[in-house]
Design a protein around this motif. Structure first.
Motif, mmCIF file in Angstrom:
data_model
loop_
_atom_site.group_PDB
_atom_site.id
_atom_site.type_symbol
_atom_site.label_atom_id
_atom_site.label_comp_id
_atom_site.label_asym_id
_atom_site.label_seq_id
_atom_site.Cartn_x
_atom_site.Cartn_y
_atom_site.Cartn_z
ATOM 1 N N GLY A 18 6.092 12.393 14.117
ATOM 2 C CA GLY A 18 7.280 13.211 13.938
ATOM 3 C C GLY A 18 8.297 13.022 15.038
ATOM 4 O O GLY A 18 8.411 13.854 15.939
ATOM 5 N N GLY A 35 11.274 13.750 15.767
ATOM 6 C CA GLY A 35 12.459 14.585 15.593
ATOM 7 C C GLY A 35 13.004 15.028 16.932
ATOM 8 O O GLY A 35 13.033 14.259 17.887
ATOM 9 N N ALA A 80 6.580 8.087 10.993
ATOM 10 C CA ALA A 80 7.565 8.862 10.235
ATOM 11 C C ALA A 80 7.702 8.284 8.838
ATOM 12 O O ALA A 80 7.000 7.333 8.458
ATOM 13 C CB ALA A 80 8.909 8.847 10.964
ATOM 14 N N THR A 99 13.355 6.869 8.294
ATOM 15 C CA THR A 99 13.390 6.988 9.749
ATOM 16 C C THR A 99 12.794 5.755 10.412
ATOM 17 O O THR A 99 13.313 5.265 11.428
ATOM 18 C CB THR A 99 12.635 8.254 10.197
ATOM 19 O OG1 THR A 99 13.309 9.404 9.672
ATOM 20 C CG2 THR A 99 12.587 8.365 11.712
ATOM 21 N N THR A 112 17.311 18.725 19.594
ATOM 22 C CA THR A 112 17.600 18.682 18.164
ATOM 23 C C THR A 112 17.814 17.257 17.695
ATOM 24 O O THR A 112 18.508 16.473 18.363
ATOM 25 C CB THR A 112 18.885 19.486 17.854
ATOM 26 O OG1 THR A 112 18.764 20.791 18.414
ATOM 27 C CG2 THR A 112 19.123 19.582 16.359
ATOM 28 N N ARG A 113 17.233 16.916 16.564
ATOM 29 C CA ARG A 113 17.532 15.626 15.947
ATOM 30 C C ARG A 113 18.861 15.736 15.201
ATOM 31 O O ARG A 113 19.005 16.514 14.264
ATOM 32 C CB ARG A 113 16.427 15.213 14.966
ATOM 33 C CG ARG A 113 16.607 13.787 14.454
ATOM 34 C CD ARG A 113 15.579 13.417 13.408
ATOM 35 N NE ARG A 113 15.980 13.864 12.085
ATOM 36 C CZ ARG A 113 15.577 13.308 10.934
ATOM 37 N NH1 ARG A 113 14.744 12.286 10.966
ATOM 38 N NH2 ARG A 113 15.973 13.780 9.777
ATOM 39 N N PRO A 164 18.451 10.582 12.056
ATOM 40 C CA PRO A 164 17.308 9.745 12.416
ATOM 41 C C PRO A 164 17.632 8.832 13.595
ATOM 42 O O PRO A 164 18.637 8.124 13.595
ATOM 43 C CB PRO A 164 17.050 8.940 11.133
ATOM 44 C CG PRO A 164 17.514 9.847 10.038
ATOM 45 C CD PRO A 164 18.731 10.549 10.604
ATOM 46 N N VAL A 187 18.852 12.048 19.179
ATOM 47 C CA VAL A 187 18.397 13.363 19.604
ATOM 48 C C VAL A 187 19.347 13.915 20.653
ATOM 49 O O VAL A 187 19.760 13.192 21.574
ATOM 50 C CB VAL A 187 16.967 13.273 20.197
ATOM 51 C CG1 VAL A 187 16.546 14.603 20.809
ATOM 52 C CG2 VAL A 187 15.974 12.832 19.133
#
Length: 307
Positions: free
Chosen positions: A19, A21, A42, A46, A140-141, A144, A147
């Motif tokens: 993950g 993210g 993922a 992604t 926060t993403r 894809p 961040v």
């Protein structure tokens, strides 16, 4: 850094990030920069983005970090560590990307919100060494592979039991080289409840008010204090002596614009971790016969709002 011996790539810590993210992408980029061999697990879209463009992290604390990472839809080779960074609502599906026979006895470090996922991971992957952990960060993403890290901290708590201490210490060293503050404890419950005591009031209040923490600190002060004291009382029943006043002081110290991931999910119409966060507190309170009226009210209201 000059003066340090060159590291043998074959000795690099092998890390799978399930993950990539907001949390997973941040850690994947930082660990790669610190010399770990990282593979992000993922979905197909992604994976294609990560293979083509790599990871980009825009951080108030660490600056802009861009790095290439390996990416795959499923784990196909052994690793030393698997960081589980998906939301609690996605855990079941995500575990299909980590076959038990490939994972073997690797360290599994879940950075999920809540407390109940640890038992579930141990049930689902019994050969693995599950290390309860918690992360404090606002990350926060954006899309894809991109961040945004907004908080002036990245802190990871790890529960290091005696039999796993050497392996946890190795992970700790790489995380610290990556710029992460790491704290270790021999008390698994303390690691999990230490975060939940802060997170549950923070997430419930910001999501309900649809406002950042600075606003709810002022406008819902009475509820904030009640929530903190209720969660602390449940934690104490679970054997963790949470100091409610220290939790309040920490909530008062975080940047006023900070928002919870649950609030962002609710605003975007995505499934939230309400059950894993607030629901877990209410269930634990019920097991101990402890009244948590304010927590229960917020959980019921937020659940009704999403039904």
């Amino acid at each position: 850094m000059s003066g340090e011996p060159a590291r043998d790539p074959s000795d690099a810590l092998r890390v799978a990030v399930l993950g990539p993210g907001g949390v997973g992408g941040l850690l994947a980029a930082l660990l790669t920069q610190a010399g770990a061999s990282v593979t992000c697990l993922a979905g197909a879209r992604t994976v294609e983005v990560l293979r083509t463009h790599g990871l980009r992290v825009e951080s108030r604390l660490l600056g802009v970090v861009t790095t290439r990472v390996a990416a795959a839809e499923q784990l196909t080779a052994p690793v030393d560590v698997c960081l589980v960074c998906v939301k609690a609502t996605h855990l079941d599906a995500a575990l299909e990307r980590v076959p038990a026979d490939v994972l073997g006895n690797a360290l599994v470090v879940p950075l999920l919100n809540g407390i109940e996922h640890v038992a579930e991971l141990r049930r689902r992957r019994p050969r693995a060494a599950v290390v309860p952990a918690a992360i404090r960060v606002e990350s926060t993403r954006i899309e894809p592979g991109v961040v945004r890290h907004d908080s002036p901290f990245v802190t990871v708590d790890l529960a290091a039991t005696a039999g796993l201490r050497e392996r946890v210490d190795r992970l700790t060293g790489v995380l610290e080289r990556a710029g992460v503050t790491v704290r270790t404890s021999g008390d698994e419950a303390a690691v999990l409840w230490g975060k939940l005591a802060f997170l549950a009031p923070f997430a419930l209040l910001t999501t309900s008010a649809r406002a950042p923490v600075g606003q709810v600190r002022q406008e819902r002060r009475e509820d904030l204090l009640a929530l903190v004291h209720e969660v602390a009382s449940v934690a104490r029943a679970e054997g963790v002596p949470i100091d409610a006043e220290l939790v309040v002081a920490f909530l008062d110290s975080v940047p006023e614009g900070m928002r919870s991931s649950m609030q962002r999910d609710a605003a975007a119409g995505r499934p939230t971790e309400l059950d894993a966060i607030g629901g877990a507190v209410v269930r634990a309170a019920g097991r101990h016969g402890i009244a948590v009226p304010v927590t229960a009210r917020y959980v019921a209201e937020l659940r009704a709002a999403t039904d």
